[in-house]
Scaffold this active site. Structure first.
Site, PDB file in Angstrom:
ATOM      1  N   LYS A 113       0.845  -1.209   0.000  1.00 59.58           N
ATOM      2  CA  LYS A 113       0.000   0.000   0.000  1.00 59.58           C
ATOM      3  C   LYS A 113       0.873   1.248   0.000  1.00 59.58           C
ATOM      4  O   LYS A 113       0.633   2.198  -0.755  1.00 59.58           O
ATOM      5  CB  LYS A 113      -0.930  -0.011   1.234  1.00 59.58           C
TER       6      LYS A 113
ATOM      7  N   GLN B 234      -4.386  -1.460   9.651  1.00 56.16           N
ATOM      8  CA  GLN B 234      -4.352  -2.796   9.063  1.00 56.16           C
ATOM      9  C   GLN B 234      -4.956  -3.819  10.030  1.00 56.16           C
ATOM     10  O   GLN B 234      -4.605  -3.851  11.211  1.00 56.16           O
ATOM     11  CB  GLN B 234      -2.893  -3.160   8.715  1.00 56.16           C
TER      12      GLN B 234
ATOM     13  N   ASP C  78     -10.943   2.796   3.967  1.00 59.30           N
ATOM     14  CA  ASP C  78     -11.322   1.382   3.856  1.00 59.30           C
ATOM     15  C   ASP C  78     -12.832   1.241   3.627  1.00 59.30           C
ATOM     16  O   ASP C  78     -13.304   0.203   3.188  1.00 59.30           O
ATOM     17  CB  ASP C  78     -11.018   0.653   5.178  1.00 59.30           C
TER      18      ASP C  78
END
Ligand code: GUN
Length: 301
Positions: free
Chosen positions: A54, A98, A121
């Site tokens: 990412k 995460q 997200d």
């Protein structure tokens, strides 16, 4: 006839080129650079590799990007304070924590602590609510479902009026992609069925699908005889079924298998995503798209 193989890497690269241009324009016109922080708690090897990928993509697109590594034993309140710091940092437009988190940390609390306007997200209940309402109300799209929708549309499949069958009902993939495909709007307007572990006859539902989206986490679940000839098959499964030696590096790497029996299915489907190289490469790209959107919203605020 063999199916068209939907190349997720190529489509992701195409979208990243589009995003690069948007980032340059934003810099020129507003002096704003999209900012993304990825917070990693502990050093779970799979999480490290996801977060590294990412960050690498964010760099390539010209973002301001921060990798914030925290120890495995960080107290929950310290993590919540850290999120609050980034909620109030104007250089940061997207915050990604995460998952999974260590057991002593309540994941729901952490997700709910992220400012919904920075929730790239799209896991926050506010953003999922906005997604359900649809249209102008929608702020972000969750990354994997957004990638799936792009793959379908950019492969030239008509979604309006199509029978879409989603196998799996997870909060991250099954539920949101079903909602997105049933919405009024481009790349949607489909008739959607969601099937799951308690569905009586999975095969009969799958056989109806013009577009079959499989996110069950069961390797090889979908058999070729479940597929309607010519259907578009999107395989979201990433199942580790063993290890092999990489030809490139000589290191041991996981053997990945999808939820669809690919070799047999490609003889029946009209188009199909491979595993790896289908949905996987799209997810990070859609995270970048959400970060660009978050920066655009911040400019417009
Ligand atoms: N862990 C595995 N996939 C994801 C993802 O898409 N977002 C976050 N935050 N954690 C993950």
């Amino acid at each position: 006839m063999s199916a068209k193989i939907i190349d997720g890497k190529a489509i992701a690269a195409e979208i990243r080129e589009e995003l690069k241009k948007e980032v340059e324009e934003m810099k020129e016109q507003h002096g704003v650079v999209p900012g993304l922080v990825t917070i990693l708690v502990g050093q779970n090897p799979a999480s490290v590799s996801y977060v590294t990928a990412k960050q690498k993509t964010a760099h390539e697109l010209g973002f301001y990007s921060v990798q914030d590594d925290q120890p495995e034993d960080i107290p929950e309140d310290e993590l919540l304070n850290l999120i609050d710091k980034y909620n109030n940092d104007p250089k940061i437009h997207g915050i990604l924590v995460q998952l999974p988190l260590p057991k002593h940390i309540n994941e729901k609390k952490v997700i709910n602590a992220i400012d919904p306007d920075k929730d790239v997200d799209c896991f926050h209940p506010v953003n999922l609510g906005r997604l359900v309402i649809g249209g102008e109300e929608t702020r972000f799209l969750p990354c994997t479902p957004a990638g799936i929708q792009e793959l379908i549309v950019r492969s030239g499949f008509e979604t309006s009026g199509a029978e879409v069958v989603v196998v799996g009902r997870s909060n991250i993939v099954g539920k949101p992609i079903a909602i997105m495909m049933m919405q009024k709007g481009p790349g949607a307007n489909a008739t959607v069925t969601v099937v799951h572990t308690r569905t009586k006859d999975l095969a009969s539902h799958c056989k109806r699908a013009d577009i079959l989206i499989v996110a069950a986490g069961v390797p090889g679940l979908v058999k070729p005889e479940w597929i309607k000839p010519g259907a578009c098959v999107i395989d979201v499964g990433v199942n580790r079924v063993g290890e092999k030696k990489s030809e490139k590096t000589g290191r041991m790497i996981p053997i990945l298998k999808g939820d669809v029996d690919f070799d047999a299915a490609k003889e029946i489907a009209g188009a199909i995503t491979p595993v790896p190289g289908g949905v996987g490469p799209m997810t990070i790209t859609m995270l970048m798209k959400n970060t660009v959107r978050a920066a655009q919203y911040a400019i417009g605020k």
